[in-house]
Design a protein around this motif. Sequence first.
Motif, PDB file in Angstrom:
ATOM      1  N   VAL A 273       0.778  -1.276   0.183  1.00 40.27           N
ATOM      2  CA  VAL A 273      -0.010  -0.070  -0.028  1.00 40.27           C
ATOM      3  C   VAL A 273       1.052   1.380  -0.078  1.00 40.27           C
ATOM      4  CG1 VAL A 273      -1.899   1.201   1.390  1.00 40.27           C
ATOM      5  CG2 VAL A 273      -1.666  -1.320   1.348  1.00 40.27           C
ATOM      6  N   ASP A 274       0.701   2.222  -0.820  1.00 42.90           N
ATOM      7  CA  ASP A 274       1.228   3.456  -0.710  1.00 42.90           C
ATOM      8  C   ASP A 274       0.126   4.534  -1.070  1.00 42.90           C
ATOM      9  OD1 ASP A 274       3.538   5.224  -0.889  1.00 42.90           O
ATOM     10  OD2 ASP A 274       4.165   4.881  -2.927  1.00 42.90           O
ATOM     11  N   THR A 275       0.453   5.731  -1.542  1.00 46.32           N
ATOM     12  CA  THR A 275      -0.407   6.719  -1.978  1.00 46.32           C
ATOM     13  C   THR A 275       0.041   7.704  -3.001  1.00 46.32           C
ATOM     14  OG1 THR A 275      -2.063   8.045  -0.922  1.00 46.32           O
ATOM     15  CG2 THR A 275       0.131   8.252  -0.177  1.00 46.32           C
TER      16      THR A 275
ATOM     17  N   GLY B 168     -11.819  -1.048  -5.031  1.00 48.99           N
ATOM     18  CA  GLY B 168     -11.600  -2.707  -5.409  1.00 48.99           C
ATOM     19  C   GLY B 168     -12.337  -3.440  -4.275  1.00 48.99           C
ATOM     20  N   ALA B 169     -12.410  -3.430  -3.211  1.00 52.27           N
ATOM     21  CA  ALA B 169     -13.013  -4.213  -2.389  1.00 52.27           C
ATOM     22  C   ALA B 169     -14.498  -4.166  -2.657  1.00 52.27           C
ATOM     23  CB  ALA B 169     -12.909  -3.872  -0.932  1.00 52.27           C
TER      24      ALA B 169
ATOM     25  N   GLY C  30     -15.113   7.191  -6.670  1.00 56.76           N
ATOM     26  CA  GLY C  30     -15.253   7.646  -5.129  1.00 56.76           C
ATOM     27  C   GLY C  30     -14.829   9.161  -5.159  1.00 56.76           C
ATOM     28  N   ASP C  31     -15.748   9.961  -4.808  1.00 59.89           N
ATOM     29  CA  ASP C  31     -15.492  11.307  -4.787  1.00 59.89           C
ATOM     30  C   ASP C  31     -14.807  11.681  -3.275  1.00 59.89           C
ATOM     31  OD1 ASP C  31     -16.170  11.530  -7.323  1.00 59.89           O
ATOM     32  OD2 ASP C  31     -17.967  11.997  -6.970  1.00 59.89           O
ATOM     33  N   LEU C  32     -13.666  12.152  -3.077  1.00 55.90           N
ATOM     34  CA  LEU C  32     -13.120  12.693  -1.798  1.00 55.90           C
ATOM     35  C   LEU C  32     -12.616  13.861  -1.674  1.00 55.90           C
ATOM     36  CD1 LEU C  32     -12.097  11.259   0.928  1.00 55.90           C
ATOM     37  CD2 LEU C  32      -9.754  11.115  -0.160  1.00 55.90           C
TER      38      LEU C  32
ATOM     39  N   PRO D  90      -4.858   3.023  -0.080  1.00 55.83           N
ATOM     40  CA  PRO D  90      -6.063   2.286   0.730  1.00 55.83           C
ATOM     41  C   PRO D  90      -7.315   2.530   0.231  1.00 55.83           C
ATOM     42  CG  PRO D  90      -4.508   3.602   2.147  1.00 55.83           C
ATOM     43  CD  PRO D  90      -3.865   3.786   0.774  1.00 55.83           C
ATOM     44  N   LEU D  91      -7.516   3.912  -0.211  1.00 55.68           N
ATOM     45  CA  LEU D  91      -8.759   4.213  -0.967  1.00 55.68           C
ATOM     46  C   LEU D  91      -9.114   3.636  -2.274  1.00 55.68           C
ATOM     47  CD1 LEU D  91      -8.822   8.116  -0.069  1.00 55.68           C
ATOM     48  CD2 LEU D  91      -9.965   6.212   0.925  1.00 55.68           C
TER      49      LEU D  91
END
Length: 156
Positions: free
Chosen positions: A37-39, A58-59, A88-90, A52-53
Motif C-alpha cells: 500500500v502506498d499513496t 476495489g474491495a 469515489g469522490d473524496l 488504501p482508498l
Amino acid sequence: MATRPKATVVPFTHHAEGSGVGQRVTVGGDAGHEFDVDTYPAFGGRDASPSPLSYALGALSSCNQITASIVAKELGVTLGAWTFDVQGDLDTAVMVGGEEGDANFDAVSVRATVQTDADEATFEQLRTETERRCPVTQLFQRSGLQYSSDWTRAAL
C-alpha cells in the motif's frame, strides 16, 4: 482480537508493517497473501502501489461480484463476465487540510455490467439482494455517504 461468538462468524485478520506512508500487508490464513500500500505524492507517497482508498473501492466491486455469485446460485441463474466502473469522490479538506468534518468519501458510484441468463425481474432481485448481503456495500451505504449503483444485464 475479536472472538468467534457463533459458528457462522469468520475472522478476517492481517498484519501490517511499514514506514512513512508505505506498508506491506500480510493477510491472515494459510495462503499468507501479501500486498503493498502506498499513496499519491499529494498525500506524501510515491504512488508505488495502490492507495488504501483504491483498495477500498476495489474491495467494493470484488465483494459485489463474489456476493452476486452466491445469490445467483440461490436464484438458479448463471452469471458470466463482469465489468465494473467505480468512482469515489473524496474532498481532501479534512484529511489533508485538517478542516472539521467527515474524512469519508462524499459520494461513491458503482456501474456494473454482468452477463446473465436472468430475466429482468430476477436480475433486479439479484442486484438488490447482492447489495443487501455484500459486507463492503453495507460499509459504504451505512457510512452516510451518497451511494449510487447502476447495474446492467447483458446477454450471456
